[in-house]
Write an enzyme that holds these catalytic residues in place. Structure first.
Site, short mmCIF file in Angstrom:
data_model
loop_
_atom_site.label_atom_id
_atom_site.label_comp_id
_atom_site.label_asym_id
_atom_site.label_seq_id
_atom_site.Cartn_x
_atom_site.Cartn_y
_atom_site.Cartn_z
N ASN A 209 0.86 -1.20 0.00
CA ASN A 209 0.00 0.00 0.00
C ASN A 209 0.88 1.24 0.00
OD1 ASN A 209 0.60 0.81 2.80
ND2 ASN A 209 -0.48 -1.09 3.33
N ASP A 278 -4.59 -6.15 5.32
CA ASP A 278 -5.63 -6.97 5.96
C ASP A 278 -5.71 -8.36 5.33
OD1 ASP A 278 -7.67 -4.05 6.37
OD2 ASP A 278 -6.52 -5.16 7.88
N LYS A 288 7.44 -17.73 -10.79
CA LYS A 288 6.72 -16.59 -11.35
C LYS A 288 5.50 -17.12 -12.12
CE LYS A 288 7.10 -12.79 -14.65
NZ LYS A 288 7.91 -12.22 -15.75
N PHE A 324 -4.32 3.89 14.90
CA PHE A 324 -4.73 4.87 13.89
C PHE A 324 -5.96 4.32 13.17
CE2 PHE A 324 -1.57 8.29 12.99
CZ PHE A 324 -0.70 8.03 14.02
N LYS A 338 -13.21 0.98 15.83
CA LYS A 338 -11.89 0.31 15.91
C LYS A 338 -11.30 0.46 17.31
CE LYS A 338 -10.96 0.64 11.00
NZ LYS A 338 -10.28 1.36 9.89
N LYS A 342 -10.36 -3.00 19.19
CA LYS A 342 -8.94 -3.33 19.41
C LYS A 342 -8.49 -2.98 20.82
CE LYS A 342 -8.44 -2.30 14.51
NZ LYS A 342 -7.66 -3.16 13.59
#
Ligand code: PMT
Length: 404
Positions: A209, A278, A288, A324, A338, A342
């Site tokens: 990401n 995730d 490959k 975060f 969240k 958590k």
């Protein structure tokens, strides 16, 4: 307050150069030693004698002029400085500093010093918002150069907008913070997670990401400067490890999970700024994957462990857990969900689609949320966001440790 501290003040050719006189005067009143280096253009706006009188030391302009005893002035000043402060800092100075140009006394000394560098930019709004100036700003921020302002307001050219040099009192207050860092985290052990994770598809392909690691690295740097013992679990980034921080490289979310769970019990505060994937490919191909004439490649993704949730499950008394929330909508609701899921004490919510916030930027726009309070912060550098997060985490820790 500043006795024993030495500031080398650079003055460049901005019309706000006259305000640098008050900066010198205020620093001297606080007991700091001050040496002034002026660029040639600055001497056309304020006479060097003015600064010599205020600082009580000869003013340097040119690398090759002989002033009194022969010492290599730019080296001796570079070594003498506890802080290099440039006020005003023109667009030209910022460009030279960003690209290592050293063609006069000031830029040579800035290149030679190992002291922290702080700039108080001052220029016309058009120059400040110019792409090249903003790119130079990005380079300098990334190198840890501190920016003081600029503010907005009426400019010398009659325009009104961003680019006005901060007031001398604000410049000196910022210099004071840099010279006398508050070491209010001595003795604390903190764990910070930062950056992306990499989930392999085959030996040459992977999922990741846009996290650059800047937010997490700013948190680690700030905690270290405040005296904490810092462990940084970091995905692959292009950033240099902040000085004095123990960096532990991780690749996948599973790696992060293993390293974080092992270390968590011994930490006083844990701040999870990383962006762990995730999901990961259910199978990683040893070879490959080959294309099959126009057929679609279907990847089956399975869920990764939730690191923050697992840490939350084993939270110990007095430990402070900060997470975060990277959201694109319903910021507060999603973040609070969240926080509960958590078992966090504080969640830092950021809309990662907002201009100047989220992935890869030098600034962030966050809301600090606990179960009972919400504090929305304006856009500021990730370094400043980091210090505000530590301020709030320390408050929570003090409340948690108070006898019931
Ligand atoms: O790195 P930068 O380029 O500076 O960008 C900063 C940032 C945008 C990455 C940062 O500000 C940020 O928002 N980090 C959290 C990104 C994220 O994964 O958010 P989330 O809402 O998907 O996850 C919520 C929390 O759970 C986070 O603390 C995350 O670290 C944690 N998490 C998520 C997934 C997972 N499998 N395990 C986790 O522990």
């Amino acid at each position: 307050m500043l006795s024993g501290k030495h500031v080398v003040l650079g003055v460049t050719g901005g019309i706000a150069a006259y305000k640098a006189c008050e900066v010198v005067s205020r620093l001297r009143k606080l007991g700091a030693g001050v040496d002034v280096i002026m660029t040639a253009n600055a001497t056309r706006l304020v006479a060097p004698l003015t600064f010599e009188t205020l600082s009580g030391a000869p003013v340097c302009v040119d690398t090759f002029e002989r002033t009194g005893a022969w010492d290599v002035r730019h080296i001796s000043l570079a070594q003498k400085a506890d802080l290099m402060l440039v006020a005003p800092a023109t667009a030209n100075l910022m460009a030279k500093l960003a690209h290592g140009i050293a063609d006069d006394m000031l830029t040579t000394t800035l290149l030679a010093t190992r002291a922290p560098i702080a700039l108080a930019p001052a220029m016309n709004t058009g120059m400040w918002t110019a792409a090249v100036t903003q790119e130079n700003l990005r380079i300098l921020l990334e190198r840890g150069v501190q920016m003081i302002g600029p503010g907005s307001g009426r400019l010398a050219c009659g325009d009104t907008g961003e680019g006005r040099m901060s007031e001398p009192a604000d410049i000196v207050a910022a210099a004071q913070k840099l010279l006398l860092p508050v070491r209010d985290m001595e003795g604390l052990r903190v764990l910070v997670t930062a950056g992306p994770t990499v989930e392999r598809i085959d030996p040459v392909r992977y999922l990741t990401n846009d996290s650059s690691g800047k937010m997490g690295y700013a948190l680690a740097r700030a905690a270290r400067e405040r005296g904490a013992e810092v462990t940084l679990l970091t995905g692959p980034t292009r950033l240099a490890t902040p000085q004095g921080v123990c960096a532990v490289p991780i690749v996948s979310t599973q790696d992060l999970y293993d390293e974080a769970l092992r270390r968590a019990p011994g930490q006083d505060i844990i701040v999870q700024a990383a962006a762990p994937a995730d999901y990961r490919p259910e199978t990683v191909s040893p070879q490959k994957l080959k294309k099959h004439g126009g057929e679609a490649l279907v990847l089956r993704l399975v869920e990764n462990p939730d690191v923050a949730q697992a840490i939350g499950r084993q939270k110990r008394e007095g430990q402070v857990l900060v997470g975060f929330a990277a959201e694109t909508q319903n910021l507060t609701d999603n973040a609070l969900r969240k926080l509960e899921a958590k078992n966090l004490d504080l969640i830092v919510a950021n809309d990662v689609t907002a201009e100047g916030a989220g992935f890869g930027t030098d600034t962030n726009i966050v809301t600090l949320l606990t179960r009972t309070q919400a504090q929305s912060l304006p856009r500021m550098s990730k370094d400043d966001v980091a210090n505000r997060i530590w301020d709030r985490a320390l408050e929570i820790r003090r409340e948690a440790l108070q006898p019931a």
